[in-house]
Design a protein around this motif. Sequence first.
Motif, PDB file in Angstrom:
ATOM      1  N   TRP A 196       0.827  -1.214   0.000  1.00 29.05           N
ATOM      2  CA  TRP A 196       0.000   0.000   0.000  1.00 29.05           C
ATOM      3  C   TRP A 196       0.861   1.263   0.000  1.00 29.05           C
ATOM      4  O   TRP A 196       0.442   2.312  -0.479  1.00 29.05           O
ATOM      5  CB  TRP A 196      -0.931   0.014   1.211  1.00 29.05           C
ATOM      6  N   ASP A 199       5.300   0.939  -4.523  1.00 30.67           N
ATOM      7  CA  ASP A 199       4.670   0.490  -5.764  1.00 30.67           C
ATOM      8  C   ASP A 199       5.366  -0.665  -6.468  1.00 30.67           C
ATOM      9  O   ASP A 199       4.804  -1.222  -7.414  1.00 30.67           O
ATOM     10  CB  ASP A 199       4.568   1.673  -6.743  1.00 30.67           C
ATOM     11  N   CYS A 335       2.698  -2.788  -8.325  1.00 31.59           N
ATOM     12  CA  CYS A 335       1.492  -2.844  -7.496  1.00 31.59           C
ATOM     13  C   CYS A 335       0.481  -1.819  -8.015  1.00 31.59           C
ATOM     14  O   CYS A 335       0.420  -0.678  -7.533  1.00 31.59           O
ATOM     15  CB  CYS A 335       1.823  -2.581  -6.028  1.00 31.59           C
ATOM     16  N   LYS A 336      -0.288  -2.227  -8.971  1.00 32.16           N
ATOM     17  CA  LYS A 336      -1.217  -1.335  -9.662  1.00 32.16           C
ATOM     18  C   LYS A 336      -2.414  -0.978  -8.778  1.00 32.16           C
ATOM     19  O   LYS A 336      -3.078  -1.851  -8.231  1.00 32.16           O
ATOM     20  CB  LYS A 336      -1.700  -2.011 -10.945  1.00 32.16           C
ATOM     21  N   LYS A 337      -2.690   0.344  -8.664  1.00 33.14           N
ATOM     22  CA  LYS A 337      -3.811   0.835  -7.863  1.00 33.14           C
ATOM     23  C   LYS A 337      -4.496   1.964  -8.610  1.00 33.14           C
ATOM     24  O   LYS A 337      -4.047   2.375  -9.684  1.00 33.14           O
ATOM     25  CB  LYS A 337      -3.317   1.329  -6.497  1.00 33.14           C
ATOM     26  N   ASP A 338      -5.575   2.479  -8.011  1.00 34.70           N
ATOM     27  CA  ASP A 338      -6.323   3.566  -8.635  1.00 34.70           C
ATOM     28  C   ASP A 338      -5.437   4.767  -8.941  1.00 34.70           C
ATOM     29  O   ASP A 338      -5.495   5.355 -10.018  1.00 34.70           O
ATOM     30  CB  ASP A 338      -7.468   4.007  -7.700  1.00 34.70           C
ATOM     31  N   PRO A 358      -4.165  -6.421  -8.110  1.00 32.80           N
ATOM     32  CA  PRO A 358      -5.169  -5.352  -8.018  1.00 32.80           C
ATOM     33  C   PRO A 358      -6.554  -5.957  -7.775  1.00 32.80           C
ATOM     34  O   PRO A 358      -6.941  -6.921  -8.441  1.00 32.80           O
ATOM     35  CB  PRO A 358      -5.087  -4.675  -9.386  1.00 32.80           C
ATOM     36  N   GLY A 371      -7.833  -1.242  -5.490  1.00 35.03           N
ATOM     37  CA  GLY A 371      -6.772  -1.330  -4.493  1.00 35.03           C
ATOM     38  C   GLY A 371      -5.840  -2.486  -4.813  1.00 35.03           C
ATOM     39  O   GLY A 371      -5.918  -3.099  -5.877  1.00 35.03           O
ATOM     40  N   TYR A 372      -4.966  -2.794  -3.882  1.00 31.08           N
ATOM     41  CA  TYR A 372      -4.011  -3.893  -4.058  1.00 31.08           C
ATOM     42  C   TYR A 372      -4.059  -4.744  -2.794  1.00 31.08           C
ATOM     43  O   TYR A 372      -3.768  -4.255  -1.699  1.00 31.08           O
ATOM     44  CB  TYR A 372      -2.608  -3.346  -4.292  1.00 31.08           C
TER      45      TYR A 372
END
Length: 481
Positions: A196, A199, A335-338, A358, A371-372
């Motif tokens: 979180w 990345d 770590c792909k997130k919004d 994700p 989120g992740y």
Amino acid sequence: MELGKSSINEKGKMQVRETLTRSKTNAILDGGHICSSDEDSVMELERRDVGEQLELPFTTCESRRIKGDSARRLPISKKEVYEAFKKVKRNGGSYGIDFQSIEAYEEDLGNNLYILWNRLSSGSYFPSPLREKQIPKKDGKMRSLGIPTVTDRIAQQVIKDYIEPRFEEIFDDRSYGYRPKRSAHEALQKVRENTWKQDWVLDMDIKSFFDEMSHELLLKGLERIVSENWIKQYIIRWLESAMLLENGELKQKEGKGTPQGGVISPLLANLFLHYAFDKWMEKEHVGVRFVRYADDIIVHCEHKAEADYVLKSIKARLQECGLELNERKTQCVFCKKDNKRSSFKQVSFDFLGYTFQPRSNRAKTGQMRLGYDCAISKSSQSKIAKQIRSYGFHKWTNRRIEEIADFFNPMIRGWLNYFGKFCKRKLGRIFKIFNKRLKNWARNRYKRLKKSYIKACKWLDDFQKLHPDLFVHWRVGFQNS
């Protein structure tokens, strides 16, 4: 560099021991690079006071009671041997080269434990060869385990209990595997928190770690914590134990490797990686977060360039220690997130039976966001599904459903306790398979259903309403999966 050592003898006078020369293996353990080719001795001789012995008489088959631990030279008590046996029994396990099970060992427990204590406390204990057992790996290959005898497992447990508190005093907080009062869930939670905040992830796997671990470096690390010569001697004997292969051949060790299957092996593996990786990371990559569970390592980085640099550095470090990364299983992950986007394709990784990737979730405002997070991995789901199908319990028409519940509830409880810790709803596929098997069981057992699947579904729905607590997964909402 010269390292002098001294100690206090029984009369309170200072004793000066031999001066040790800093070796290349010591340099590696310190987290530095090789700076000398001089080698010091594997074991440093010294005297140790024999500690006070606790008395726990064993009863022999002739009903004789043997007392008086204090006459023995080494500080191993009968109580410690008995406590070690209880732990080995609780952990279970297969037989060794002598084909003696724990149950068979227990038939003459008093004599067996007395003989072991007598040998351990007098220094005359020598382990038996290991029994090879091949088990399948996820990639279809086979992993070779070395199974000690029950006697050797108890002996290893005695020494493990004796030295483990010292190891715990120095081990890094970011190491979680096979340590008291630490769990896989704690390691998973720490990885969640790190993903979180940062990345990029390095998901690393050390190639054949338990087979390639250098005895020389391990013993150097051991000498820094364990001063008792007799403990080091016992560990050397375990490390050098031969293995009886499944084809009948007796294979000798070649200065490296510790058997997977031994009680003390995880502790020795943690010691090796404490110096080979944890302490080195603390010195060379200050501030870089990582989580290690035995030889499974996750490293967190701020950006791709940092990840590439750290990975290259770790490869060089492991090579210094006689190890290498498994290139096929080691990967860099985004770590792909919004709020974090990239064209990097690899966005998921597996760790301890969970998949991090994700995942959509609902924010406090009620809006859906990306989120992740982690949930049970597909490979773990497949493994459990295969286990369910292997029992073929839909054909157990001679058993009542209550008997089926008694058989499966311990397993179901274990699945829920481990894989239900994070994102429990993802267990729905597993329990859908299980409930479908129950419906097929009803079709086969009850003639009035006339093999009708629709009638079996109706029967199970009605039964669940009357007995909602029969199966563990029904109690937590997986009734109509």
